[in-house]
Design a protein around this motif. Structure first.
Motif, PDB file in Angstrom:
ATOM      1  N   ILE A  53      63.747   5.662  42.223  1.00 48.73           N
ATOM      2  CA  ILE A  53      63.879   7.225  42.614  1.00 48.73           C
ATOM      3  C   ILE A  53      62.961   7.026  43.136  1.00 48.73           C
ATOM      4  O   ILE A  53      61.603   6.282  44.046  1.00 48.73           O
ATOM      5  CB  ILE A  53      63.033   8.023  41.690  1.00 48.73           C
ATOM      6  CG1 ILE A  53      63.713   7.966  40.346  1.00 48.73           C
ATOM      7  CG2 ILE A  53      62.301   9.559  42.274  1.00 48.73           C
ATOM      8  CD1 ILE A  53      62.396   9.043  39.016  1.00 48.73           C
ATOM      9  N   THR A  54      63.656   7.547  44.777  1.00 49.13           N
ATOM     10  CA  THR A  54      62.513   7.029  46.439  1.00 49.13           C
ATOM     11  C   THR A  54      61.888   9.032  46.637  1.00 49.13           C
ATOM     12  O   THR A  54      62.985   9.566  46.529  1.00 49.13           O
ATOM     13  CB  THR A  54      63.995   6.650  47.259  1.00 49.13           C
ATOM     14  OG1 THR A  54      65.155   7.389  47.437  1.00 49.13           O
ATOM     15  CG2 THR A  54      63.724   5.357  46.941  1.00 49.13           C
ATOM     16  N   LEU A  55      60.821   8.861  47.168  1.00 50.27           N
ATOM     17  CA  LEU A  55      60.538  10.374  47.976  1.00 50.27           C
ATOM     18  C   LEU A  55      59.988   9.971  49.702  1.00 50.27           C
ATOM     19  O   LEU A  55      59.656   8.557  49.776  1.00 50.27           O
ATOM     20  CB  LEU A  55      59.386  10.118  47.165  1.00 50.27           C
ATOM     21  CG  LEU A  55      59.778  11.218  45.931  1.00 50.27           C
ATOM     22  CD1 LEU A  55      58.305  10.981  45.258  1.00 50.27           C
ATOM     23  CD2 LEU A  55      60.203  12.831  46.149  1.00 50.27           C
ATOM     24  N   PRO A  56      60.346  10.095  50.504  1.00 52.50           N
ATOM     25  CA  PRO A  56      59.915  10.344  52.280  1.00 52.50           C
ATOM     26  C   PRO A  56      58.249  10.853  51.669  1.00 52.50           C
ATOM     27  O   PRO A  56      58.440  12.338  51.753  1.00 52.50           O
ATOM     28  CB  PRO A  56      61.147  10.592  52.412  1.00 52.50           C
ATOM     29  CG  PRO A  56      61.979  11.528  51.700  1.00 52.50           C
ATOM     30  CD  PRO A  56      61.840  11.254  50.763  1.00 52.50           C
ATOM     31  N   ILE A  57      57.666  10.392  52.312  1.00 49.88           N
ATOM     32  CA  ILE A  57      56.190  10.242  52.981  1.00 49.88           C
ATOM     33  C   ILE A  57      55.840  10.681  54.480  1.00 49.88           C
ATOM     34  O   ILE A  57      56.444   9.626  55.479  1.00 49.88           O
ATOM     35  CB  ILE A  57      55.227   9.849  52.088  1.00 49.88           C
ATOM     36  CG1 ILE A  57      56.225   9.843  50.702  1.00 49.88           C
ATOM     37  CG2 ILE A  57      53.764  10.446  52.532  1.00 49.88           C
ATOM     38  CD1 ILE A  57      54.831   8.528  49.728  1.00 49.88           C
ATOM     39  N   ARG A  58      55.483  11.672  55.113  1.00 45.68           N
ATOM     40  CA  ARG A  58      55.214  12.238  56.342  1.00 45.68           C
ATOM     41  C   ARG A  58      53.870  12.523  56.403  1.00 45.68           C
ATOM     42  O   ARG A  58      53.078  12.947  56.102  1.00 45.68           O
ATOM     43  CB  ARG A  58      56.073  12.697  57.251  1.00 45.68           C
ATOM     44  CG  ARG A  58      55.952  13.282  58.392  1.00 45.68           C
ATOM     45  CD  ARG A  58      56.541  14.157  59.003  1.00 45.68           C
ATOM     46  NE  ARG A  58      58.143  13.720  58.702  1.00 45.68           N
ATOM     47  CZ  ARG A  58      59.042  13.043  59.973  1.00 45.68           C
ATOM     48  NH1 ARG A  58      58.484  12.559  60.608  1.00 45.68           N
ATOM     49  NH2 ARG A  58      59.976  12.441  59.492  1.00 45.68           N
ATOM     50  N   THR A  59      52.765  11.289  57.110  1.00 47.41           N
ATOM     51  CA  THR A  59      51.873  11.736  57.326  1.00 47.41           C
ATOM     52  C   THR A  59      51.665  11.788  59.444  1.00 47.41           C
ATOM     53  O   THR A  59      52.778  11.997  59.697  1.00 47.41           O
ATOM     54  CB  THR A  59      50.567  10.381  57.507  1.00 47.41           C
ATOM     55  OG1 THR A  59      51.123   9.794  58.092  1.00 47.41           O
ATOM     56  CG2 THR A  59      51.375   9.838  55.693  1.00 47.41           C
ATOM     57  N   ARG A  60      50.636  11.939  58.974  1.00 41.99           N
ATOM     58  CA  ARG A  60      50.584  12.381  61.118  1.00 41.99           C
ATOM     59  C   ARG A  60      50.807  11.104  61.991  1.00 41.99           C
ATOM     60  O   ARG A  60      51.971  12.367  62.847  1.00 41.99           O
ATOM     61  CB  ARG A  60      48.927  12.931  61.662  1.00 41.99           C
ATOM     62  CG  ARG A  60      48.378  14.510  60.608  1.00 41.99           C
ATOM     63  CD  ARG A  60      47.090  14.899  60.960  1.00 41.99           C
ATOM     64  NE  ARG A  60      46.043  13.444  60.845  1.00 41.99           N
ATOM     65  CZ  ARG A  60      45.157  13.859  61.002  1.00 41.99           C
ATOM     66  NH1 ARG A  60      44.518  14.837  62.138  1.00 41.99           N
ATOM     67  NH2 ARG A  60      44.160  12.709  60.587  1.00 41.99           N
ATOM     68  N   ARG A  61      50.893  10.912  61.761  1.00 37.28           N
ATOM     69  CA  ARG A  61      51.352   9.129  62.314  1.00 37.28           C
ATOM     70  C   ARG A  61      52.608   8.368  61.626  1.00 37.28           C
ATOM     71  O   ARG A  61      52.375   7.470  62.221  1.00 37.28           O
ATOM     72  CB  ARG A  61      50.231   8.209  62.736  1.00 37.28           C
ATOM     73  CG  ARG A  61      48.897   9.489  63.908  1.00 37.28           C
ATOM     74  CD  ARG A  61      48.325   8.717  64.649  1.00 37.28           C
ATOM     75  NE  ARG A  61      47.209   9.523  65.140  1.00 37.28           N
ATOM     76  CZ  ARG A  61      46.213   9.188  65.803  1.00 37.28           C
ATOM     77  NH1 ARG A  61      46.072   6.952  66.208  1.00 37.28           N
ATOM     78  NH2 ARG A  61      44.959   9.586  66.482  1.00 37.28           N
ATOM     79  N   SER A  62      52.507   8.634  60.335  1.00 34.90           N
ATOM     80  CA  SER A  62      53.329   7.232  59.851  1.00 34.90           C
ATOM     81  C   SER A  62      54.557   7.971  58.602  1.00 34.90           C
ATOM     82  O   SER A  62      54.753   8.883  58.748  1.00 34.90           O
ATOM     83  CB  SER A  62      52.949   6.455  59.159  1.00 34.90           C
ATOM     84  OG  SER A  62      51.211   5.660  59.711  1.00 34.90           O
ATOM     85  N   GLU A  63      55.222   7.234  59.059  1.00 31.89           N
ATOM     86  CA  GLU A  63      56.555   7.606  57.297  1.00 31.89           C
ATOM     87  C   GLU A  63      56.238   6.784  56.732  1.00 31.89           C
ATOM     88  O   GLU A  63      56.825   5.490  56.967  1.00 31.89           O
ATOM     89  CB  GLU A  63      57.526   7.912  58.139  1.00 31.89           C
ATOM     90  CG  GLU A  63      58.421   8.789  59.572  1.00 31.89           C
ATOM     91  CD  GLU A  63      59.640   9.423  59.956  1.00 31.89           C
ATOM     92  OE1 GLU A  63      60.312   8.674  59.608  1.00 31.89           O
ATOM     93  OE2 GLU A  63      59.861  10.119  60.542  1.00 31.89           O
ATOM     94  N   ILE A  64      57.347   6.894  55.301  1.00 29.17           N
ATOM     95  CA  ILE A  64      56.631   5.929  54.582  1.00 29.17           C
ATOM     96  C   ILE A  64      57.867   6.291  53.512  1.00 29.17           C
ATOM     97  O   ILE A  64      57.806   7.396  52.993  1.00 29.17           O
ATOM     98  CB  ILE A  64      55.499   5.826  53.662  1.00 29.17           C
ATOM     99  CG1 ILE A  64      54.151   5.784  55.180  1.00 29.17           C
ATOM    100  CG2 ILE A  64      55.360   4.942  52.686  1.00 29.17           C
ATOM    101  CD1 ILE A  64      53.204   5.746  54.528  1.00 29.17           C
TER     102      ILE A  64
END
Length: 501
Positions: free
Chosen positions: A124-135
């Motif tokens: 299971i994959t989930l894209p996570i976006r913070t203010r400055r990064s993509e994880i």
């Protein structure tokens, strides 16, 4: 080539669902995706690829077949990854051009490649976006299979796609608090090779560290520190399982990391250094009784318990110390099961990897120049102090032993930088003499600890076995005292041998 910068965590099965739920503090989570992935890892019978620090896999992802070569360098967080689509389920070495596999990708190697193990997972994959990064967060459930052996997989990976390393650790720490996730520096391929060898959780020993001559002192520290962190953290499961050698190797890994911090002290910056040193010292202390009592039982108590003349006293003292060993092993187990230990793992790796840790001007020095200065200074001091070894107090001898141990670790850390045959021989001789000094003084140090344990056991022995147990304890102390003088002679002789090197 892509460079993976990722963190992998073991997660208890009951918490995997929580991780995959899509709630991450401080980040916006995108749409979930699911895939079934089956990956076959190939190598020769003699494990030639593994010996070269490489892994080769073919992954079935739906109708696609993806061949991946990874550089499994134990001294780096980021790993090189070369991926290409191929036509079938067998490796295509023609597609390995431009990868580290290419220099050894001969026809002979192609014939010898065989499947070693297979992983099958629902990812299971989930894209996570913070203010400055993509994880990218990936949750894997499945198993590793090698022949008739199998082991479950329950883990999560966080890969930094773009942005700041600091954000990767911040997200990881938040997830870890909710799910009891534990940082795991061993890869799936590490586990697969171990399973193929017949051991699900083998003891991890120190691996070779390959430094490059064009590295800076700061880069070299990072490579050494990651390798030593992998050494001690890789023994978490053996410690949980009550494996005496696993406890010993975790302690060795911790000592090696603490030695690296000492050797590179002028390269490191920031107040976090003292915090990390304190936590590493805490964990070393939690493991120490298990190791000390286990050695005492195996090297002394077992012998006394078999002595026909001691009879009841020998058996009584053995029961006493076996009970103490069980308690000490339980203490070590509780330490690695604690939240403090899980925090120590991720805090230590973050401290190693962040730029501010090695932001001093000294960190830019070429590693060859740095090593020459560090080794020369420390070896000169060891020679000077070694001349007075037989007149040192027990406390001074203990400090001298620790300094000798740090120099020996340094010869292991920096050995790959010495190309000349003469230099390597000299380094090996220095290491040999230091090891003998360390062993002799270590035994003397053990005698002091053993005497205290034996006296304490005699004083607190149950009344029905009091006299017999006290007598057996006295025999243990007497036998060790007879060995003190020869060991001092060995240490003094080996210290003198340093003078000619």
């Amino acid at each position: 080539m892509a460079v993976e910068t990722e963190l992998k965590f073991r997660v208890p099965a009951r918490h995997l669902g929580t991780v995959a739920s899509g709630r991450v503090a401080g980040g916006r989570v995108g749409e979930q995706a699911q895939r079934d992935l089956v990956s076959t890892y190939f190598d020769t019978r003699k494990r030639k690829l593994k010996q070269h620090g490489l892994t080769l896999r073919v992954r079935r992802d739906g109708d696609r077949r993806l061949q991946t070569v990874k550089s499994a360098n134990g001294a780096q967080l980021g790993r090189g990854e070369w991926e290409t689509e191929i036509a079938g389920d067998a490796p295509d070495l023609g597609k390995a051009r431009g990868t580290p596999l290419a220099p050894i990708a001969s026809k002979k190697l192609r014939r010898k490649l065989k499947p070693v193990f297979e992983t099958s997972v629902r990812r299971i994959t989930l894209p996570i976006r913070t203010r400055r990064s993509e994880i990218e967060l990936a949750v894997d459930r499945g198993r590793i299979v090698s022949g008739r052996r199998a082991s479950p997989i329950g883990e999560l990976e966080l890969e930094l796609k773009s942005g700041r390393l600091r954000d990767l650790f911040r997200v990881a720490r938040g997830i870890g608090r909710k799910s009891r996730a534990e940082l795991d520096l061993l890869s799936k391929s590490d586990r697969g090779y171990a399973l193929a060898h017949g051991k699900e959780h083998p003891v991890v020993f120190a691996g070779a560290i390959e430094l490059k001559g064009d590295m800076s002192a700061g880069e070299a520290f990072r490579a050494i520190a990651v390798a030593t962190a992998r050494h001690f953290s890789g023994n978490t499961e053996p410690v949980r399982n009550g494996d005496a050698e696993g406890i010993h190797q975790m302690r060795v890994g911790l000592r090696r990391l603490r030695a690296a911090v000492s050797l590179f002290s002028k390269v490191l910056s920031g107040t976090k250094v003292e915090v990390i040193k304190s936590e590493l010292k805490w964990l070393t202390g939690e493991l120490a009784p298990a190791r000390e009592i286990d050695v005492f039982v195996k090297e002394n108590i077992e012998q006394v318990s078999r002595d026909a003349l001691l009879r009841r006293g020998g058996k009584a003292i053995k029961r006493e110390f076996c009970d103490r060993r069980d308690l000490a092993f339980d203490r070590a187990r509780k330490a690695v099961n604690s939240e403090r230990f899980r925090s120590l793992l991720i805090d230590t790796l973050e401290w190693i990897e962040l730029d501010r840790t090695i932001a001093t001007k000294r960190a830019e020095m070429p590693i060859a120049e740095f090593v020459s200065a560090v080794l020369d200074r420390r070896i000169r001091k060891a020679r000077k102090d070694g001349r007075h070894l037989d007149r040192m107090s027990p406390g001074a001898r203990h400090k001298f032993r620790i300094r000798a141990k740090k120099i020996r670790y340094a010869t292991e850390f920096f050995g790959s930088l010495f190309d000349g045959k003469g230099e390597r021989k000299r380094l090996a001789r220095i290491s040999k003499h230091l090891k003998r000094i360390q062993d002799a003084l270590g035994s003397l140090n053990d005698f002091i600890a053993h005497r205290e344990m034996a006296v304490d056991a005699a004083l607190h022995m149950p009344r029905r076995n009091g006299r017999a147990g006290a007598f057996a304890s006295g025999v243990v102390v007497g036998r060790e005292d007879r060995a003190v003088r020869p060991l001092m002679a060995v240490a003094a002789r080996e210290a003198r041998a340093l003078e000619g090197l």
